[in-house]
Scaffold this active site. Structure first.
Site, PDB file in Angstrom:
ATOM      1  N   PHE A 126     -10.397  21.564 -17.744  1.00 11.09           N
ATOM      2  CA  PHE A 126     -10.130  21.124 -18.748  1.00 11.09           C
ATOM      3  C   PHE A 126      -9.945  22.937 -19.227  1.00 11.09           C
ATOM      4  CE2 PHE A 126     -12.299  22.197 -22.752  1.00 11.09           C
ATOM      5  CZ  PHE A 126     -11.695  21.445 -24.071  1.00 11.09           C
ATOM      6  N   VAL A 127      -9.261  23.291 -20.096  1.00 17.26           N
ATOM      7  CA  VAL A 127      -8.371  24.310 -19.969  1.00 17.26           C
ATOM      8  C   VAL A 127      -8.797  25.367 -21.493  1.00 17.26           C
ATOM      9  CG1 VAL A 127      -7.005  24.748 -18.505  1.00 17.26           C
ATOM     10  CG2 VAL A 127      -6.121  24.084 -20.490  1.00 17.26           C
ATOM     11  N   GLU A 147       3.565  21.611 -29.137  1.00 15.60           N
ATOM     12  CA  GLU A 147       2.697  21.747 -28.994  1.00 15.60           C
ATOM     13  C   GLU A 147       2.226  22.484 -28.178  1.00 15.60           C
ATOM     14  OE1 GLU A 147       0.117  20.102 -29.438  1.00 15.60           O
ATOM     15  OE2 GLU A 147       0.200  17.713 -29.426  1.00 15.60           O
ATOM     16  N   ASP A 148       0.051  22.513 -27.754  1.00 16.33           N
ATOM     17  CA  ASP A 148       0.133  23.596 -27.221  1.00 16.33           C
ATOM     18  C   ASP A 148      -0.193  22.376 -25.661  1.00 16.33           C
ATOM     19  OD1 ASP A 148      -1.551  21.205 -27.834  1.00 16.33           O
ATOM     20  OD2 ASP A 148      -3.882  22.464 -28.442  1.00 16.33           O
ATOM     21  N   ASP A 171      -1.720  15.801 -22.485  1.00 18.25           N
ATOM     22  CA  ASP A 171      -2.506  15.386 -21.343  1.00 18.25           C
ATOM     23  C   ASP A 171      -1.809  14.122 -21.006  1.00 18.25           C
ATOM     24  OD1 ASP A 171      -5.159  14.769 -19.701  1.00 18.25           O
ATOM     25  OD2 ASP A 171      -5.917  15.053 -21.421  1.00 18.25           O
TER      26      ASP A 171
HETATM   27  P1  5GP Z   1      -3.439  14.147 -25.692  1.00 16.95           P
HETATM   28  O1  5GP Z   1      -3.117  13.085 -26.977  1.00 16.95           O
HETATM   29  O2  5GP Z   1      -1.328  13.843 -24.975  1.00 16.95           O
HETATM   30  O3  5GP Z   1      -3.941  13.353 -24.207  1.00 16.95           O
HETATM   31  O4  5GP Z   1      -3.865  15.397 -25.933  1.00 16.95           O
HETATM   32  C1  5GP Z   1      -3.275  16.107 -26.985  1.00 16.95           C
HETATM   33  C2  5GP Z   1      -4.204  17.462 -27.548  1.00 16.95           C
HETATM   34  O5  5GP Z   1      -5.675  16.974 -26.546  1.00 16.95           O
HETATM   35  C3  5GP Z   1      -3.943  18.499 -27.119  1.00 16.95           C
HETATM   36  O6  5GP Z   1      -3.336  18.602 -28.285  1.00 16.95           O
HETATM   37  C4  5GP Z   1      -5.739  19.559 -27.166  1.00 16.95           C
HETATM   38  O7  5GP Z   1      -5.793  18.904 -28.440  1.00 16.95           O
HETATM   39  C5  5GP Z   1      -6.706  18.091 -26.279  1.00 16.95           C
HETATM   40  N1  5GP Z   1      -6.843  18.344 -25.598  1.00 16.95           N
HETATM   41  C6  5GP Z   1      -5.775  18.020 -24.182  1.00 16.95           C
HETATM   42  N2  5GP Z   1      -6.097  18.623 -22.972  1.00 16.95           N
HETATM   43  C7  5GP Z   1      -6.927  19.634 -23.475  1.00 16.95           C
HETATM   44  C8  5GP Z   1      -7.603  20.362 -22.278  1.00 16.95           C
HETATM   45  O8  5GP Z   1      -7.500  21.130 -20.656  1.00 16.95           O
HETATM   46  N3  5GP Z   1      -9.007  21.721 -23.127  1.00 16.95           N
HETATM   47  C9  5GP Z   1      -8.615  21.665 -24.385  1.00 16.95           C
HETATM   48  N4  5GP Z   1      -9.598  22.148 -25.336  1.00 16.95           N
HETATM   49  N5  5GP Z   1      -7.924  20.549 -25.656  1.00 16.95           N
HETATM   50  C10 5GP Z   1      -6.961  19.102 -24.426  1.00 16.95           C
END
Ligand code: 5GP
Length: 192
Positions: free
Chosen positions: A163-164, A110-111, A114
């Site tokens: 936010f990155v 995963e990238d 969050d």
């Molecule tokens: P989660 O479901 O854990 O909240 O977030 C996962 C997805 O939200 C990541 O795979 C990504 O696509 C997006 N995301 C969460 N935080 C960031 C951020 O800081 N920057 C970007 N570009 N995408 C984010």
């Protein structure tokens, strides 16, 4: 080498990207992760799964640091609804793995984690396919955003709740091509 803030005018605003993790730092950490994964899975058949699209650069660099003759690669696509800078947690599979994974060791790449909702969804979905094991490798983790606890076996960098973009991470499908990770802020255009 430290990079300057990248400023782009787009849709009547200034988008300012300040480097947070340099290309050198990313590559050094990926080398460490690759060595750790190679040691942990020695002698095993592993399927590394890229989660499109954000993990593509990380996936490409990481698999080249993994020394496992039994490594195979696959990918899947996920879309999550929400605003451009906040995830909603409502996730759907947009493209699936190309092969069954029953009995295989799955390593999901995963990238960023969050809220944890995307990984939670993915874990639940993958578990129904009865792999031998599932582990998560994420480049970035934002603990302050956590809404559900998910197991993370490999974490590249733990970062603050900002936010990155860059290195696969986008804003409105842009900035994925940057070789570093930067924090993104918006500013109004100066008055004429
Ligand atoms: P989660 O479901 O854990 O909240 O977030 C996962 C997805 O939200 C990541 O795979 C990504 O696509 C997006 N995301 C969460 N935080 C960031 C951020 O800081 N920057 C970007 N570009 N995408 C984010």
């Amino acid at each position: 080498m430290a990079q300057d803030t990248l400023v782009t005018e787009y849709n009547g605003k200034l988008e300012c990207i300040t480097p947070m993790i340099t290309e050198e730092q990313l590559q050094a950490r990926i080398k460490e992760l690759g060595a750790q994964i190679s040691a942990d899975y020695a002698g095993k058949e592993v399927v590394a799964v890229a989660v499109l699209k954000g993990s593509v650069p990380f996936f490409a660099d990481l698999i080249r640091q993994i020394e496992l003759p039994g490594l195979s690669c696959d990918c899947l696509g996920l879309a999550s609804y929400g605003s451009r800078t906040e995830s909603s947690g409502v996730v759907r599979l947009t493209s699936d793995l190309s092969r069954p994974v029953a009995g295989k060791h799955l390593l999901i790449i995963e990238d960023i984690v969050d809220t944890g909702l995307t990984i939670q969804y993915l874990l639940q979905n993958m578990e129904t396919r009865q792999p031998e094991s599932i582990r998560i490798c994420t480049l970035l983790h934002k603990p302050a955003g956590e809404r559900v606890k998910v197991p993370m076996d490999y974490v590249g960098f733990t970062i603050a709740n900002e936010f990155v973009v860059g290195y696969g991470l986008d804003y409105d499908e842009r900035y994925r091509q940057l070789s570093y990770i930067g924090t993104m802020k918006f500013k109004d255009l100066p008055e004429e």
